[in-house]
Design a protein around this motif. Structure first.
Motif, PDB file in Angstrom:
ATOM      1  N   THR A  44     -11.974   1.108   1.029  1.00 28.04           N
ATOM      2  CA  THR A  44     -11.840  -0.231   1.612  1.00 28.04           C
ATOM      3  C   THR A  44     -13.009  -1.114   1.212  1.00 28.04           C
ATOM      4  O   THR A  44     -12.831  -2.301   0.926  1.00 28.04           O
ATOM      5  CB  THR A  44     -11.720  -0.123   3.143  1.00 28.04           C
ATOM      6  N   GLN A  84      -6.136  -2.866   5.565  1.00 25.79           N
ATOM      7  CA  GLN A  84      -5.839  -1.588   6.210  1.00 25.79           C
ATOM      8  C   GLN A  84      -5.522  -1.778   7.695  1.00 25.79           C
ATOM      9  O   GLN A  84      -4.613  -1.161   8.230  1.00 25.79           O
ATOM     10  CB  GLN A  84      -7.048  -0.667   6.022  1.00 25.79           C
ATOM     11  N   ASP A 158      -4.053  -1.729   0.968  1.00 27.04           N
ATOM     12  CA  ASP A 158      -4.979  -0.755   1.545  1.00 27.04           C
ATOM     13  C   ASP A 158      -4.242   0.045   2.610  1.00 27.04           C
ATOM     14  O   ASP A 158      -4.055  -0.429   3.733  1.00 27.04           O
ATOM     15  CB  ASP A 158      -6.204  -1.473   2.132  1.00 27.04           C
ATOM     16  N   GLU A 159      -3.819   1.217   2.228  1.00 30.44           N
ATOM     17  CA  GLU A 159      -3.023   2.097   3.091  1.00 30.44           C
ATOM     18  C   GLU A 159      -1.815   1.389   3.689  1.00 30.44           C
ATOM     19  O   GLU A 159      -1.675   1.297   4.910  1.00 30.44           O
ATOM     20  CB  GLU A 159      -3.895   2.695   4.196  1.00 30.44           C
TER      21      GLU A 159
HETATM   22 MG    MG Z   1     -10.186   2.299   4.245  1.00 30.48          MG
END
Ligand code: MG
Ligand code: ATP
Lengths: 306, 260
Positions: A44, A84, A158-159
């Protein structure tokens, strides 16, 4: 030319924690790049530096040829980010928040595009709903819609599949493939390694702030992936017979299991071995094959280096 | 997919401005009714009840005398709370990630947030002016200067609120400054009395209070009477504005409390 070019990038947070150590990475236009790494590895942080949310301690990042710090206006106009964390406004409607994002990124209004994005993400029915009334998975889609509102050339996810059900996950990947087809470069992180294995063109592995591997996925699988054939023997063997020496064999489970590790150089090894076993009258009751997944490779990499 | 990235992100500024105005529109009744009600109460208490016992100041009735101060009071608090909340809330919820990752300059972000907060309080100020005219006869000798002071004060305090919102790390800090600093300074700043009725020592003290200059200048644009010269008032206003602009640009240059 790479669409993203990172050189000698370092980041230490105010706490003194070194989150990124001398990162060098080139990402090619139009590829899907998967960034893998355990919790706290620095994924991240890396994404946030490229997007302008975190300031780097040293080093340089170019996005579409523009320095992300000095020429942020040009760089950021081309980037979309799905963060995220599920952070959304509560009282805005889906339509309003998506339109807001497009404007914020400097693009003139284009309801037809917002329309398409919301339909692609199955948010059309919810467009007049307040975001706080949506479920978690729906909110995730809203974040994706916001990131796509200004038609970015580079998309960071991000995820994106954390807390997302199977169906939406499949839709999401279908959409990512569509985007890639239209020339969008996609950089994603995920803890579901099989997703990366399925989707990515290239894999980067980051651990403790260092990029420990960047490799073409197919080549990585070939290089580090193992194929094994295991034979369950009717009668256990005390030792490996002399006649079986030429093969890369291992005797396991108190001599009841014979495992052959395959070698791309010797494609007929399995066939030859089975013939020889017949000649030696070694009886087997079962044959199993195992191919190591990206997950095995990943776990191997991260655990040996940590 | 290629497009011109312009040097001024007007779509971005407009998006922020609209977002902020829409936020107020959602609570329209509350954001308009509260200040109007408060002002009416001030008039009933100070203007009608006490004012009738007060002698007029330089020929201006007490009820009319307090109008500029009341408008300023609303301008200070509304500008500050609007702008501070506007930027603190995204910081609190995390939605600020989008602002930080957008191709928008600090000046443009400020234009959006501060512009919206100032617009809202200017409208409120005018509504209070209209309300006041129902209670007491008003004269405005210098309407253009009055408007200029109104806009400048709204902009300055919106900037101040914006800085407060960025500085604040908790909700209590958001109300701390307005409650503990601004309200006392305003009450002691000559909103309800001319400072020359104070004993000399308090009068000298008052001159350290910047609010005195703002209220005095604003009142001058109404009635031509002032505690300090208009030129001094205007200088203090511009100085305060410049100070806020300077602080805000420093915040964005250093990423202070915005970025890690
Ligand atoms: Mg992360
Ligand atoms: N704002 C911050 N201040 C101080 N340290 C931070 C900050 N943000 C992240 N870190 C630290 O930096 C390191 C990298 O964090 P980062 O969020 O980049 O990891 P990640 O790879 O994304 O992990 P995850 O898979 O859990 O999302 C961690 O040790 C984290 O605690």
């Amino acid at each position: 030319m790479s669409i993203i070019s990172i050189s000698n990038l370092n980041k230490s947070y105010a706490s003194g924690l070194a989150a990124l150590l001398d990162i060098n990475l080139e990402i090619e236009q139009g590829e899907i790049f998967a960034l893998l790494g355990p919790n706290g590895a620095g994924k991240t942080t890396l994404i946030n530096i490229i997007c302008g949310i975190v300031t780097p301690t040293s080093g340089r990042v170019l996005a579409a040829g523009h320095d992300v710090t000095r020429d942020y206006r040009h760089a950021r106009a081309k980037i979309g980010l799905v963060p995220q964390e599920l952070t959304t406004d509560s009282f805005e409607t889906v339509w309003a928040t998506t339109t807001f994002s497009r404007g914020l990124f400097g693009r003139p209004p284009n309801p037809a595009h917002i329309d398409k994005v919301l339909r692609d993400l199955s948010l059309w029915d919810k467009r007049h709903d307040k975001i706080r009334t949506l479920s978690g998975g729906m909110k995730r889609r809203v974040l994706i819609a916001k990131a796509l509102a200004h038609e970015p050339q580079i998309l960071f996810l991000d995820e994106p599949t954390a807390g997302v059900d199977v169906e939406l996950r499949r839709d999401m990947w279908a959409m990512v493939r569509e985007l890639r087809k239209s020339g969008v470069t996609i950089i994603l992180t995920t803890h579901y390694i099989e997703e990366a294995e399925e989707m990515a063109d290239r894999i980067g592995v980051i651990n403790h702030g260092s990029l420990i591997l960047v490799e073409d996925k197919a080549r990585l699988m070939k290089k580090l992936g193992k194929k094994q054939v295991s034979l369950h023997l009717a009668e256990p063997l005390a030792t490996l017979p002399e006649a079986l020496r030429p093969w890369a064999l291992e005797l396991k489970a108190q001599g009841k299991e014979l495992t052959l590790t395959c070698d791309a150089e010797r494609p007929t090894a399995t066939y030859d071995l089975l013939r020889r076993l017949n000649e030696l009258s070694i009886v087997y009751t079962e044959i199993n094959t195992h191919q190591s997944s990206l997950e095995d490779i990943f776990v191997g990499l991260v655990s040996t280096r940590s | 997919m290629n497009f011109e990235v312009s040097r001024f992100n007007r779509h971005g500024v407009w998006a922020i401005y609209r977002f902020e105005i829409a936020r107020a529109a959602r609570t329209l009744v509350q954001s308009l009714l509260t200040p109007v009600l408060t002002t009416s109460l001030y008039f009933i208490v100070f203007g009608a009840a006490i004012g009738s016992r007060m002698q007029s100041t330089s020929g201006v009735q007490y009820g009319a005398f307090i109008v500029p101060g009341l408008i300023m009071l609303t301008l200070f608090t509304e500008s500050m709370s609007n702008a501070s909340f506007g930027i603190y809330f995204p910081k609190f919820t995390g939605t600020i990630y989008e602002l930080l990752s957008a191709p928008i300059s600090p000046a443009e972000i400020i234009l959006g947030y501060v512009g919206a907060a100032a617009s809202k309080s200017i409208i409120l100020g005018l509504i209070i002016l209209a309300t006041a005219s129902l209670f007491t006869p008003l004269t405005i000798l210098h309407p253009l200067i009055m408007l200029a002071f109104l806009v400048l004060t709204a902009a300055t305090f919106s900037l101040f609120g914006f800085i407060l919102g960025i500085w604040a790390t908790g909700w209590e800090q958001l109300s701390f400054v307005p409650m503990l600093i601004l309200t006392p300074l305003t009450f002691l700043g000559g909103a309800f009395y001319p400072i020359n009725i104070l004993p000399p020592i308090w009068r000298s003290f008052s001159l350290f209070n910047p609010i005195v200059y703002l209220i005095s200048g604003f009142r001058w644009s109404f009635y031509g009477i002032a505690d300090v010269s208009v030129a001094t008032s205007a200088t203090v206003m511009l100085g305060a504005f410049a100070l806020c602009v300077g602080t805000v640009s420093w915040i964005f240059r250093t990423g202070y409390r915005l970025k890690n």
